[in-house]
Design an enzyme around this catalytic site. Structure first.
Site, short mmCIF file in Angstrom:
data_model
loop_
_atom_site.label_atom_id
_atom_site.label_comp_id
_atom_site.label_asym_id
_atom_site.label_seq_id
_atom_site.Cartn_x
_atom_site.Cartn_y
_atom_site.Cartn_z
N LYS A 274 0.57 -0.77 0.47
CA LYS A 274 0.26 0.21 0.18
C LYS A 274 1.12 1.01 0.10
O LYS A 274 1.33 1.75 1.39
CB LYS A 274 -0.82 0.15 1.36
CG LYS A 274 -2.66 0.68 1.07
CD LYS A 274 -2.45 2.03 0.38
CE LYS A 274 -1.92 3.30 2.03
NZ LYS A 274 -1.57 4.45 1.88
N GLU B 112 9.16 1.00 11.48
CA GLU B 112 10.24 2.01 11.12
C GLU B 112 9.40 3.87 11.27
O GLU B 112 9.16 4.09 10.01
CB GLU B 112 10.68 1.74 9.60
CG GLU B 112 10.97 0.84 9.77
CD GLU B 112 12.72 0.30 9.67
OE1 GLU B 112 13.74 1.12 10.93
OE2 GLU B 112 13.54 -0.87 9.40
N CYS C 270 13.79 10.25 8.17
CA CYS C 270 13.00 10.16 8.65
C CYS C 270 14.09 10.18 9.55
O CYS C 270 14.44 10.71 10.83
CB CYS C 270 12.71 8.45 8.69
SG CYS C 270 13.58 7.40 7.97
N GLU D 93 9.98 16.08 15.52
CA GLU D 93 10.21 15.66 14.39
C GLU D 93 9.39 16.80 13.41
O GLU D 93 8.16 17.07 13.37
CB GLU D 93 9.81 14.57 13.94
CG GLU D 93 10.26 14.50 12.75
CD GLU D 93 10.18 13.20 11.93
OE1 GLU D 93 8.43 12.16 11.91
OE2 GLU D 93 11.26 12.53 11.63
P1 NAD Z 1 2.33 8.67 7.34
O1 NAD Z 1 1.78 7.94 8.64
O2 NAD Z 1 1.43 9.58 7.14
O3 NAD Z 1 2.12 7.35 5.94
C1 NAD Z 1 2.46 6.50 6.14
C2 NAD Z 1 2.02 5.30 5.36
O4 NAD Z 1 0.96 4.95 6.06
C3 NAD Z 1 1.00 5.49 3.86
O5 NAD Z 1 1.02 4.43 3.53
C4 NAD Z 1 -0.35 5.83 4.65
O6 NAD Z 1 -0.75 6.23 3.56
C5 NAD Z 1 -0.51 4.64 5.93
N1 NAD Z 1 -1.05 5.73 7.24
C6 NAD Z 1 -1.52 6.21 7.58
N2 NAD Z 1 -2.52 6.34 8.14
C7 NAD Z 1 -2.45 5.10 8.69
C8 NAD Z 1 -3.60 4.04 8.73
N3 NAD Z 1 -4.65 4.20 10.88
N4 NAD Z 1 -3.24 2.85 8.81
C9 NAD Z 1 -2.55 2.34 8.25
N5 NAD Z 1 -1.69 3.02 7.10
C10 NAD Z 1 -2.27 4.27 7.70
O7 NAD Z 1 3.65 9.55 7.54
P2 NAD Z 1 4.29 9.77 6.61
O8 NAD Z 1 3.70 11.04 6.64
O9 NAD Z 1 3.92 9.48 5.30
O10 NAD Z 1 5.24 10.20 6.63
C11 NAD Z 1 6.41 10.30 7.06
C12 NAD Z 1 6.77 10.34 8.71
O11 NAD Z 1 7.19 8.23 8.02
C13 NAD Z 1 7.47 10.80 9.65
O12 NAD Z 1 7.25 10.16 10.35
C14 NAD Z 1 8.90 9.81 8.81
O13 NAD Z 1 9.92 10.11 10.15
C15 NAD Z 1 7.97 8.58 9.21
N6 NAD Z 1 9.36 7.38 8.11
C16 NAD Z 1 10.27 7.08 8.62
C17 NAD Z 1 10.91 6.02 7.53
C18 NAD Z 1 11.36 4.73 8.96
O14 NAD Z 1 12.35 4.21 8.05
N7 NAD Z 1 12.46 5.13 10.33
C19 NAD Z 1 11.54 6.01 6.38
C20 NAD Z 1 10.95 7.39 6.24
C21 NAD Z 1 9.48 7.88 6.73
#
Ligand code: NAD
Length: 481
Positions: A177, A252, A286, A383
């Site tokens: 997804k 992650e 991240c 963050e």
């Molecule tokens: P997000 O959590 O909003 O979305 C990430 C993914 O999760 C998307 O595909 C989204 O559609 C899905 N999602 C959102 N709510 C959900 C739910 N309730 N159930 C299931 N899936 C859901 O994050 P973002 O805004 O896309 O990304 C930013 C965040 O990601 C930051 O906090 C960043 O630090 C983190 N990040 C971490 C890593 C790592 O490897 N540690 C890498 C990249 C990004």
């Protein structure tokens, strides 16, 4: 504008068939703010169909394929990705606003993950265990079964490579997804994998909203493992949903990663890392180095030199391959500007330049460097996920460690010092999943296990370690007398 690998951008891949979606979501270009197409808005029913297709693949040819053959397919996919690197880079630049050169690096990393995990697929062994007389005991590494992969928008290709690549290598069947703001390279990758011979159903891709398609995948009773990369908020929801099915989860999540600069450090070597590790991908990383902890003796010099580097950086449209591209969307831009406004009480050391004539609808933010910043200021604790760095002074090594470990996160940290003893001490004392000595990120090597502690998550991806995470250990005890 959309053709080749991005044709039919509003489709999803389920069981080897490209299907139209009943509903769609807009696809916008962050560099202009313009809508450039539509993407699928997958429903829980689509997720259910994808999980069933993955299970069918496991019950069919994919489930009985040898590790050697799986590895060969992955390696072929890697080679095919390499042949499409420029096209993938352009798609990513257009879809997520990533400067072309950085998008190209992500495409190369995707190819590298496929090659690495293709080569590793038949190199994960069980063990024999000496046991009671009359027994032979050994362990097998087996796939979980159907694995769910929920991916964010900031490094789609790299994160797909590291999680889907490792899962396929171990013989799982995947339901991916992608993020609603970044699914074109996921779809393009699926087309490449299909053409390279990945059997139907081994990889299914269902774009859609997190709260709808993402939540349905995390809580689906037919999913046997969930890999989630994204925010703490969504990660906690995913863990809870998967917990109802007693399914393992890799999280992650975010970070507030520090670089510790001691007075005995080689500042010429450190400077590019101090700045670029905060500004890469417009800070939407991240593991962004958003906190720069500096020993007071060199505070003035580091602050001044970082400010000079900031002033020379240029923000512009992704296709022009600037230092810094736009942020992903208007919401993220408003959020980051909100944080910068909260720094009004802080010394502002520098802002980067805006290129001339950037499109008005683009989501551009000029990077901001603040310092010295009190460690309890909101900009030093939360963050931001944008191009903002804070410089925090310290006097002693103990104070530096205390400050470095003072947030809820623990993803990455680096130490800049010429003292070998200090390097070794701090590598142990810093609370982080990766510690870098006199560098930051080590070039992002696919071989290096990656993941966090605390609110940065748990579980490890990348390297061989991911292959253990994407498999289950079975113990076989044979009593033969
Ligand atoms: P997000 O959590 O909003 O979305 C990430 C993914 O999760 C998307 O595909 C989204 O559609 C899905 N999602 C959102 N709510 C959900 C739910 N309730 N159930 C299931 N899936 C859901 O994050 P973002 O805004 O896309 O990304 C930013 C965040 O990601 C930051 O906090 C960043 O630090 C983190 N990040 C971490 C890593 C790592 O490897 N540690 C890498 C990249 C990004």
């Amino acid at each position: 504008m959309l053709d080749g690998l991005t044709r039919d951008s509003a489709q999803m891949l389920i069981g080897g068939m490209w299907r139209d979606s009943a509903q769609t979501l807009p696809l916008t270009n962050p560099s202009t703010g313009a809508e450039i197409g539509r993407i699928a808005k997958g429903t829980p029913a689509d997720i259910d169909a994808a999980v069933q297709a993955a299970q069918a693949a496991l019950d069919g040819a994919w489930g009985t394929m040898s590790a050697l053959e799986r590895g060969r397919i992955l390696t072929r996919i890697g080679v095919a990705v390499l042949e499409h690197v420029d096209e993938l880079a352009q798609i990513e630049a257009m879809d997520v606003g990533k400067p072309l050169g950085q998008a190209r690096a992500d495409a190369l990393a995707l190819a590298r993950y496929c090659e690495f995990y293709g080569g590793a697929a038949d190199k994960i062994h069980g063990e024999t265990i000496p046991y009671l007389d009359g027994y032979t005991v050994y362990t097998l590494r087996e796939p979980h079964g159907v694995t769910g992969h929920i991916v964010p928008w900031n490094y789609p290709m790299q994160i797909i490579g590291r999680s889907v690549g490792a899962a396929l290598a171990m013989g799982n069947a995947c339901v991916l997804k992608p993020a609603e703001d970044a699914c074109l390279t996921a779809l393009a990758f699926a087309r490449i994998a299909q053409a390279a011979g990945l059997p139907d159903g081994a990889l299914n891709v269902v774009p859609g909203l997190g709260a709808e398609a993402g939540a349905a995948l995390a809580g689906h009773p037919g999913v046997n493992h969930v890999s989630f990369t994204g925010s703490v908020r969504a990660g906690a929801a995913v863990q809870q949903a998967a917990g109802a099915n007693v399914v393992p989860v890799t999280l992650e999540l975010g970070g507030k990663s520090p670089q510790l600069v001691f007075a005995d450090a080689d500042l010429d070597a450190a400077l590019p890392f101090l700045v670029n590790a905060g500004l890469q991908n417009a800070g939407q990383t991240c593991s962004a180095a958003s906190r720069i902890l500096v020993q007071r003796e060199v505070l003035e010099e580091v602050s001044q030199r970082m400010a000079e580097a900031y002033a020379a950086k240029v923000v512009g449209p992704a296709m022009d391959d600037p230092d810094i591209g736009p942020l992903i969307n208007a919401k993220q831009k408003a959020r980051v500007e909100g944080f910068i406004a909260q720094g009004a009480d802080l010394p502002l050391l520098a802002r980067a330049q805006m290129a001339e004539g950037v499109p008005e609808g683009g989501h551009y933010v000029r990077p901001a460097l603040f310092g010295p910043v009190p460690p309890d200021h909101v900009l030093a604790c939360e963050e931001i996920f944008g191009p903002v760095q804070v410089i925090i002074p310290f006097d002693t090594e103990d104070e530096a460690v205390r400050l470095a470990n003072s947030t809820d996160y623990g993803l990455v940290a680096s130490v800049w010092s010429d003292s070998g003893a200090r390097q070794m001490r701090l590598a142990k004392r810093l609370r982080a999943g990766q510690v870098f000595i006199n560098n930051y990120g080590a070039g992002g090597g696919v071989e290096l296990p990656f993941g966090g502690t605390g609110k940065s998550g748990h579980g490890r991806e990348k390297g061989f370690e991911a292959l253990y995470g994407f498999s289950v250990l079975k113990t076989v005890a044979a009593r033969h007398g």
